[in-house]
Design a protein around this motif. Structure first.
Motif, PDB file in Angstrom:
ATOM      1  N   ARG A  21       0.820  -1.211   0.000  1.00 25.17           N
ATOM      2  CA  ARG A  21       0.000   0.000   0.000  1.00 25.17           C
ATOM      3  C   ARG A  21       0.857   1.266   0.000  1.00 25.17           C
ATOM      4  O   ARG A  21       0.592   2.201  -0.757  1.00 25.17           O
ATOM      5  N   GLY A  66       2.514   1.787  -3.371  1.00 27.98           N
ATOM      6  CA  GLY A  66       1.664   1.833  -4.551  1.00 27.98           C
ATOM      7  C   GLY A  66       1.855   0.645  -5.467  1.00 27.98           C
ATOM      8  O   GLY A  66       1.823   0.777  -6.703  1.00 27.98           O
ATOM      9  N   GLY A  92       0.901  -3.439  -6.635  1.00 26.75           N
ATOM     10  CA  GLY A  92      -0.162  -4.426  -6.680  1.00 26.75           C
ATOM     11  C   GLY A  92       0.341  -5.795  -6.267  1.00 26.75           C
ATOM     12  O   GLY A  92       1.511  -5.978  -5.927  1.00 26.75           O
ATOM     13  N   PRO A 103      -4.265  -5.053  -8.863  1.00 25.66           N
ATOM     14  CA  PRO A 103      -3.483  -3.831  -9.081  1.00 25.66           C
ATOM     15  C   PRO A 103      -3.599  -2.883  -7.901  1.00 25.66           C
ATOM     16  O   PRO A 103      -4.539  -2.960  -7.096  1.00 25.66           O
ATOM     17  N   ALA A 104      -2.648  -1.984  -7.795  1.00 20.81           N
ATOM     18  CA  ALA A 104      -2.623  -1.068  -6.652  1.00 20.81           C
ATOM     19  C   ALA A 104      -3.875  -0.209  -6.577  1.00 20.81           C
ATOM     20  O   ALA A 104      -4.266   0.240  -5.491  1.00 20.81           O
ATOM     21  N   SER A 105      -4.533   0.021  -7.702  1.00 22.58           N
ATOM     22  CA  SER A 105      -5.720   0.877  -7.735  1.00 22.58           C
ATOM     23  C   SER A 105      -7.005   0.128  -7.401  1.00 22.58           C
ATOM     24  O   SER A 105      -8.080   0.738  -7.337  1.00 22.58           O
ATOM     25  N   SER A 106      -6.929  -1.184  -7.165  1.00 23.16           N
ATOM     26  CA  SER A 106      -8.128  -1.983  -6.937  1.00 23.16           C
ATOM     27  C   SER A 106      -8.827  -1.605  -5.630  1.00 23.16           C
ATOM     28  O   SER A 106      -8.176  -1.402  -4.596  1.00 23.16           O
ATOM     29  N   ASN A 107     -10.155  -1.528  -5.673  1.00 21.54           N
ATOM     30  CA  ASN A 107     -10.920  -1.257  -4.457  1.00 21.54           C
ATOM     31  C   ASN A 107     -10.824  -2.400  -3.456  1.00 21.54           C
ATOM     32  O   ASN A 107     -11.174  -2.229  -2.280  1.00 21.54           O
ATOM     33  N   TRP A 137      -8.383  -3.490  -2.006  1.00 24.83           N
ATOM     34  CA  TRP A 137      -7.447  -3.159  -0.949  1.00 24.83           C
ATOM     35  C   TRP A 137      -8.116  -2.396   0.205  1.00 24.83           C
ATOM     36  O   TRP A 137      -7.575  -2.324   1.293  1.00 24.83           O
ATOM     37  N   ARG A 138      -9.274  -1.805  -0.055  1.00 27.87           N
ATOM     38  CA  ARG A 138      -9.889  -0.914   0.930  1.00 27.87           C
ATOM     39  C   ARG A 138     -10.778  -1.698   1.890  1.00 27.87           C
ATOM     40  O   ARG A 138     -11.698  -2.389   1.476  1.00 27.87           O
TER      41      ARG A 138
END
Length: 311
Positions: A258, A261, A263, A282-286, A288-289
């Protein structure tokens, strides 16, 4: 504030920003360090100045305060001795090891048996991992990056597995053997080690362009890990790889991915992940939240469902 503390009053305002959270963390670190100066703890289950400095080093690394991160990590690790080859293979389950800075000492009165870290992570114990329900294995691509001369490679099974192992989980190819078995579930929990501090110091030096210092500290660690190590310089990729190897299974990968940045890649040729798990994130994937718990939304009038994290 109606008699409430600063923390309580801030919390009553509803969901706060990351800046507010970080400000509270930094304030507490600044207060704790001088208060712990000179305190002698009764055992490693307690926090002393070195542990507080280690917590500060983690925070400064996360917030990219490189000079402070290096300074705190260096001070925190002072007086602790890095594990040698024999101690590396002793199981990562004894807080009395000279490298361990902080942990929890299990006794027959406190043992947690199946509802425990070791039940899930130790393939040699008779818990969930050991009986084969949830075998813990190293990622093949990571295993392949560990040199044959590195002592840590033998903390994991080879691609052939170990048919001589007593537990089902320990027989599996690439199975972790890092967290050793102790009868009666008396393995200690390890919360902080000096090796982590060395890696924080190295990364902070790399990111602040202090190449000589980074190489010096990395050599101190690798002298106890890999007799074949001969690199004269350290890149950011080098230290992030060493964090993955050294701290495998200890709870750092999520935060490292995280904060950098990055994935998670599991779907690659010859991947050892099961078919259902061969997915890339990928690092932008939801994904992770983390979601705000439903009970929080139901019981906290200051937070509404509209503030739920995306999924």
């Amino acid at each position: 504030r109606d008699g409430k503390s600063v923390d309580e009053a801030t919390a009553m305002g509803g969901r706060n920003t990351m800046a507010v959270v970080l400000a509270h963390i930094e304030e507490n670190i600044a207060l704790a360090l001088p208060l712990l100066d000179g305190y002698v703890r009764g055992s490693k289950t307690e926090i002393d100045l070195s542990v507080a400095q280690g917590i500060a080093a983690r925070y400064y690394l996360f917030t990219q305060q490189w000079e402070k991160a290096a300074d705190m990590a260096n001070k925190a690790a002072a007086g602790y001795a890095l594990m040698d080859n024999a101690r590396l293979h002793a199981g990562f389950n004894e807080i009395d090891d000279p490298e361990v800075m902080w942990g929890f000492n299990h006794t027959t009165e406190t043992m947690t048996s199946y509802a425990s870290f070791f039940s899930h992570m130790c393939n040699d114990a008779s818990g969930y991992a050991g009986v084969g329900q949830m075998i813990k294995c190293i990622d093949k691509s990571l295993y392949d990056q560990i040199p044959a001369t590195d002592y840590r490679k033998t903390l994991f099974n080879s691609p052939e597995g170990d048919p001589t192992a007593a537990a089902v989980g320990a027989k599996h190819p690439y199975a972790s053997r890092k967290f050793g078995r102790v009868d009666q579930w008396l393995q200690d929990y390890i919360f902080m080690r000096a090796a982590e501090m060395k890696l924080i110091e190295v990364e902070a030096y790399v990111r602040s362009n202090k190449a000589a210092d980074a190489a010096r500290v990395m050599k101190e660690l690798m002298a106890k890990r890999d007799p074949g190590y001969g690199k004269g310089s350290v890149t950011l990729e080098d230290v992030l790889l060493q964090r993955r190897i050294e701290l495998w299974g200890e709870g750092f990968s999520y935060f490292d991915l995280r904060r950098n940045g990055l994935g998670c890649v599991r779907n690659y040729p010859d991947s050892n992940h099961p078919e259902w798990a061969k997915k890339d994130f990928p690092a932008s994937s939801n994904t992770w939240r983390f979601q705000i718990p439903l009970k929080e939304l139901q019981n906290n009038p200051e937070i509404s469902e509209s503030e739920q994290n995306e999924w």
